[in-house]
Design a protein around this motif. Structure first.
Motif, PDB file in Angstrom:
ATOM      1  N   PHE A  97      42.778  13.872 -24.826  1.00 12.63           N
ATOM      2  CA  PHE A  97      42.660  14.655 -26.069  1.00 12.63           C
ATOM      3  C   PHE A  97      41.187  15.226 -25.949  1.00 12.63           C
ATOM      4  N   CYS A  98      41.107  16.439 -26.468  1.00 12.69           N
ATOM      5  CA  CYS A  98      39.707  16.956 -26.719  1.00 12.69           C
ATOM      6  C   CYS A  98      39.896  17.296 -28.197  1.00 12.69           C
ATOM      7  N   ALA A  99      38.641  17.183 -28.521  1.00 11.50           N
ATOM      8  CA  ALA A  99      38.507  17.127 -30.415  1.00 11.50           C
ATOM      9  C   ALA A  99      37.238  17.918 -30.294  1.00 11.50           C
ATOM     10  N   ALA A 100      36.934  18.468 -31.797  1.00  8.44           N
ATOM     11  CA  ALA A 100      35.940  19.341 -32.396  1.00  8.44           C
ATOM     12  C   ALA A 100      35.216  18.490 -33.586  1.00  8.44           C
ATOM     13  N   ALA A 109      33.771   7.802 -33.261  1.00  9.95           N
ATOM     14  CA  ALA A 109      35.150   7.431 -33.963  1.00  9.95           C
ATOM     15  C   ALA A 109      36.084   8.610 -34.126  1.00  9.95           C
ATOM     16  N   PRO A 110      37.381   8.339 -33.629  1.00  9.93           N
ATOM     17  CA  PRO A 110      38.216   9.439 -33.767  1.00  9.93           C
ATOM     18  C   PRO A 110      38.401  10.029 -35.096  1.00  9.93           C
ATOM     19  N   ASP A 111      38.149   9.365 -36.403  1.00 12.25           N
ATOM     20  CA  ASP A 111      38.333   9.953 -37.684  1.00 12.25           C
ATOM     21  C   ASP A 111      37.214  10.925 -38.023  1.00 12.25           C
ATOM     22  N   LYS A 112      36.016  11.080 -37.161  1.00 13.37           N
ATOM     23  CA  LYS A 112      34.966  11.756 -37.548  1.00 13.37           C
ATOM     24  C   LYS A 112      35.123  13.130 -36.818  1.00 13.37           C
ATOM     25  N   TYR A 113      36.123  13.404 -36.069  1.00 14.73           N
ATOM     26  CA  TYR A 113      36.661  14.766 -35.681  1.00 14.73           C
ATOM     27  C   TYR A 113      37.399  15.330 -36.251  1.00 14.73           C
ATOM     28  N   ASP A 114      37.464  16.759 -36.426  1.00 14.83           N
ATOM     29  CA  ASP A 114      38.242  17.633 -37.276  1.00 14.83           C
ATOM     30  C   ASP A 114      39.305  18.201 -36.684  1.00 14.83           C
ATOM     31  N   TYR A 115      39.345  18.755 -35.413  1.00 14.62           N
ATOM     32  CA  TYR A 115      40.304  19.408 -34.714  1.00 14.62           C
ATOM     33  C   TYR A 115      40.585  18.472 -33.312  1.00 14.62           C
ATOM     34  N   TRP A 116      41.706  18.810 -33.422  1.00 14.97           N
ATOM     35  CA  TRP A 116      42.398  18.086 -32.150  1.00 14.97           C
ATOM     36  C   TRP A 116      43.336  19.037 -31.281  1.00 14.97           C
ATOM     37  N   GLY A 117      43.494  18.917 -29.826  1.00 13.71           N
ATOM     38  CA  GLY A 117      44.368  19.356 -29.016  1.00 13.71           C
ATOM     39  C   GLY A 117      45.620  18.517 -29.067  1.00 13.71           C
ATOM     40  N   GLN A 118      46.571  19.194 -28.084  1.00 17.65           N
ATOM     41  CA  GLN A 118      47.770  18.499 -28.339  1.00 17.65           C
ATOM     42  C   GLN A 118      47.664  17.356 -26.985  1.00 17.65           C
ATOM     43  N   GLY A 119      46.627  17.254 -26.236  1.00 14.24           N
ATOM     44  CA  GLY A 119      46.623  16.294 -25.270  1.00 14.24           C
ATOM     45  C   GLY A 119      47.297  16.732 -23.884  1.00 14.24           C
TER      46      GLY A 119
END
Length: 126
Positions: A97-100, A109-119
């Motif tokens: 997954f990419c995340a912004a 930490a994943p919970d610090k990222y605001d937006y996510w792709g579908q993977g």
């Protein structure tokens, strides 16, 4: 707001390479202002950070498990972040997954990222 679309996953033999891409469409805020991250999640396991990159690419983070094999980069004019994966191992098999992240911190930490792709699925065969 940012919409993220990953591509480039697939099936590869151990020792092979893949290049993942994440195309972003941002509204209200430039893509270049986001920290970007790559994460992965294998079946039955928690999502884990693979790499992250600062807004201008000047700072990067790589997880110990991929250091020396993976490289993260970004092309702000193309609104795209990349993950070059070399010397792939079966244990790299996962959904990537990419995340912004809206902050200017190389968060892991994943919970610090605001937006996510579908993977995108990566399978490495032995």
């Amino acid at each position: 707001q940012v919409q993220l679309v990953e591509s480039g996953g697939g099936l590869v033999q151990a020792g092979g390479s893949l290049r993942l891409s994440c195309a972003a469409s941002a509204s209200g805020r430039a893509f270049s202002s986001y920290v970007m991250g790559w994460f992965r999640q294998a079946p039955g396991k928690e999502r884990e950070v693979v790499a992250s990159i600062s807004w201008n690419g000047g700072r990067t983070y790589l997880a110990a498990s991929v250091k020396g094999r993976f490289t993260i980069s970004r092309h702000n004019a193309k609104n795209t972040v990349y993950l070059q994966m070399n010397s792939l191992k079966p244990e790299d098999t996962a959904v990537y997954f990419c995340a912004a992240d809206e902050t200017n911190v190389l968060n892991t930490a994943p919970d610090k990222y605001d937006y996510w792709g579908q993977g995108t699925q990566v399978i490495v065969s032995s």
